[in-house]
Design a protein around this motif. Sequence first.
Motif, mmCIF file in Angstrom:
data_model
loop_
_atom_site.group_PDB
_atom_site.id
_atom_site.type_symbol
_atom_site.label_atom_id
_atom_site.label_comp_id
_atom_site.label_asym_id
_atom_site.label_seq_id
_atom_site.Cartn_x
_atom_site.Cartn_y
_atom_site.Cartn_z
ATOM 1 N N ALA A 1 0.815 -1.222 0.000
ATOM 2 C CA ALA A 1 0.000 0.000 0.000
ATOM 3 C C ALA A 1 0.844 1.266 0.000
ATOM 4 O O ALA A 1 0.311 2.368 -0.157
ATOM 5 N N ARG A 2 2.152 1.132 0.148
ATOM 6 C CA ARG A 2 3.020 2.294 0.237
ATOM 7 C C ARG A 2 3.048 3.043 -1.096
ATOM 8 O O ARG A 2 3.264 2.452 -2.149
ATOM 9 N N ASN A 3 2.805 4.343 -1.041
ATOM 10 C CA ASN A 3 2.823 5.219 -2.215
ATOM 11 C C ASN A 3 1.786 4.832 -3.262
ATOM 12 O O ASN A 3 1.931 5.171 -4.442
ATOM 13 N N ARG A 4 0.740 4.113 -2.839
ATOM 14 C CA ARG A 4 -0.355 3.777 -3.749
ATOM 15 C C ARG A 4 -1.650 4.333 -3.185
ATOM 16 O O ARG A 4 -2.008 4.068 -2.036
ATOM 17 N N ALA A 5 -2.373 5.081 -4.007
ATOM 18 C CA ALA A 5 -3.649 5.642 -3.578
ATOM 19 C C ALA A 5 -4.698 4.543 -3.516
ATOM 20 O O ALA A 5 -4.610 3.544 -4.238
ATOM 21 N N PRO A 6 -5.714 4.691 -2.660
ATOM 22 C CA PRO A 6 -6.802 3.710 -2.630
ATOM 23 C C PRO A 6 -7.413 3.525 -4.016
ATOM 24 O O PRO A 6 -7.672 4.489 -4.725
ATOM 25 N N GLY A 7 -7.591 2.278 -4.416
ATOM 26 C CA GLY A 7 -8.108 1.971 -5.735
ATOM 27 C C GLY A 7 -7.035 1.701 -6.771
ATOM 28 O O GLY A 7 -7.358 1.405 -7.930
ATOM 29 N N ALA A 8 -5.763 1.785 -6.382
ATOM 30 C CA ALA A 8 -4.674 1.558 -7.327
ATOM 31 C C ALA A 8 -4.761 0.151 -7.903
ATOM 32 O O ALA A 8 -5.026 -0.822 -7.200
ATOM 33 N N LEU A 9 -4.505 0.046 -9.196
ATOM 34 C CA LEU A 9 -4.536 -1.240 -9.900
ATOM 35 C C LEU A 9 -3.120 -1.794 -9.976
ATOM 36 O O LEU A 9 -2.188 -1.087 -10.363
ATOM 37 N N VAL A 10 -2.960 -3.059 -9.594
ATOM 38 C CA VAL A 10 -1.643 -3.690 -9.635
ATOM 39 C C VAL A 10 -1.760 -5.093 -10.206
ATOM 40 O O VAL A 10 -2.812 -5.739 -10.118
ATOM 41 N N GLY A 11 -0.667 -5.553 -10.785
ATOM 42 C CA GLY A 11 -0.532 -6.947 -11.170
ATOM 43 C C GLY A 11 0.432 -7.604 -10.221
ATOM 44 O O GLY A 11 1.526 -7.077 -9.972
ATOM 45 N N LEU A 12 0.047 -8.735 -9.655
ATOM 46 C CA LEU A 12 0.915 -9.425 -8.704
ATOM 47 C C LEU A 12 0.539 -10.902 -8.622
ATOM 48 O O LEU A 12 -0.503 -11.333 -9.103
ATOM 49 N N ARG A 13 1.414 -11.658 -7.986
ATOM 50 C CA ARG A 13 1.208 -13.083 -7.819
ATOM 51 C C ARG A 13 0.963 -13.371 -6.344
ATOM 52 O O ARG A 13 1.708 -12.890 -5.484
ATOM 53 N N LEU A 14 -0.080 -14.159 -6.048
ATOM 54 C CA LEU A 14 -0.426 -14.488 -4.671
ATOM 55 C C LEU A 14 -0.175 -15.965 -4.390
ATOM 56 O O LEU A 14 -0.493 -16.834 -5.200
ATOM 57 N N ALA A 15 0.395 -16.211 -3.217
ATOM 58 C CA ALA A 15 0.583 -17.566 -2.719
ATOM 59 C C ALA A 15 -0.205 -17.723 -1.426
ATOM 60 O O ALA A 15 -0.310 -16.776 -0.637
#
Length: 249
Positions: free
Chosen positions: A136-150
């Motif tokens: 969440a650091r330096n990302r505004a609420p609602g920011a779109l990200v691509g990531l991998r979850l385990a």
Amino acid sequence: MSEDQTPAARYLRYAAIRRGLLSAASQRIPLASVASQARALTLWDGKQVRPADEMQLAAVFDLGVLDPVGGHGRALERQARADPPVPGSEEDRMLRALGEARFGLYRILGPRVEGGVSAEAFPDGTPLVIWDNHLARNRAPGALVGLRLAFPDDDLAMTCGTAISLDSRALERLLLGTPPQRGPVLPSLPLAEDGPAVERLVAEPAARLRLAALAAAPGFAAKVTRTALDLGLMGPVPGRTPAELLPQG
């Protein structure tokens, strides 16, 4: 429930294990695979990886360990064969979770007081808590990200690998099937207050189906990362960004 069974406490233990496993696996990526991943991201200078920063370097190794392009095997599987953990241990659960981790798109809603980050899967809006100290650091609420979850435990979603910041420009390119670009890269922050534009792009069922098909297909992580690089969302790219905009030193 005892204190050491809280999600926050389990996350701390698993995070250390995850870090060790990914570090060990990264040392088992053959040079040919490193080169393939770096070429796919335009971060190869013909002899070695040439990133502008640690995040770009991490993106190359993330692919090599977890989701390589070019027909290469995963370094994670080499690590599992070379140094298998004790069956049923936390190391075993984390290794299995990494092996089953999938790359997807998420919206970051903000940090939780209890720990973790409130988020939702994109575009279906399924809520979840993601455990990551920096997401969440330096990302505004609602920011779109691509990531991998385990998921080492069913109730514990942990990031593994680099989180890629995106916006409506990146999403539009993905939906249109825009091929990788070779032109100049100018560093760019994700567009501010971009939520309405993102929603418009997936308003039609056909767009959602297209995005789901992309996410399920091999190479989605590389495609998203390359799109972000082409748009400058991951900073300057050596060889593609004007010299005066590259990090000095």
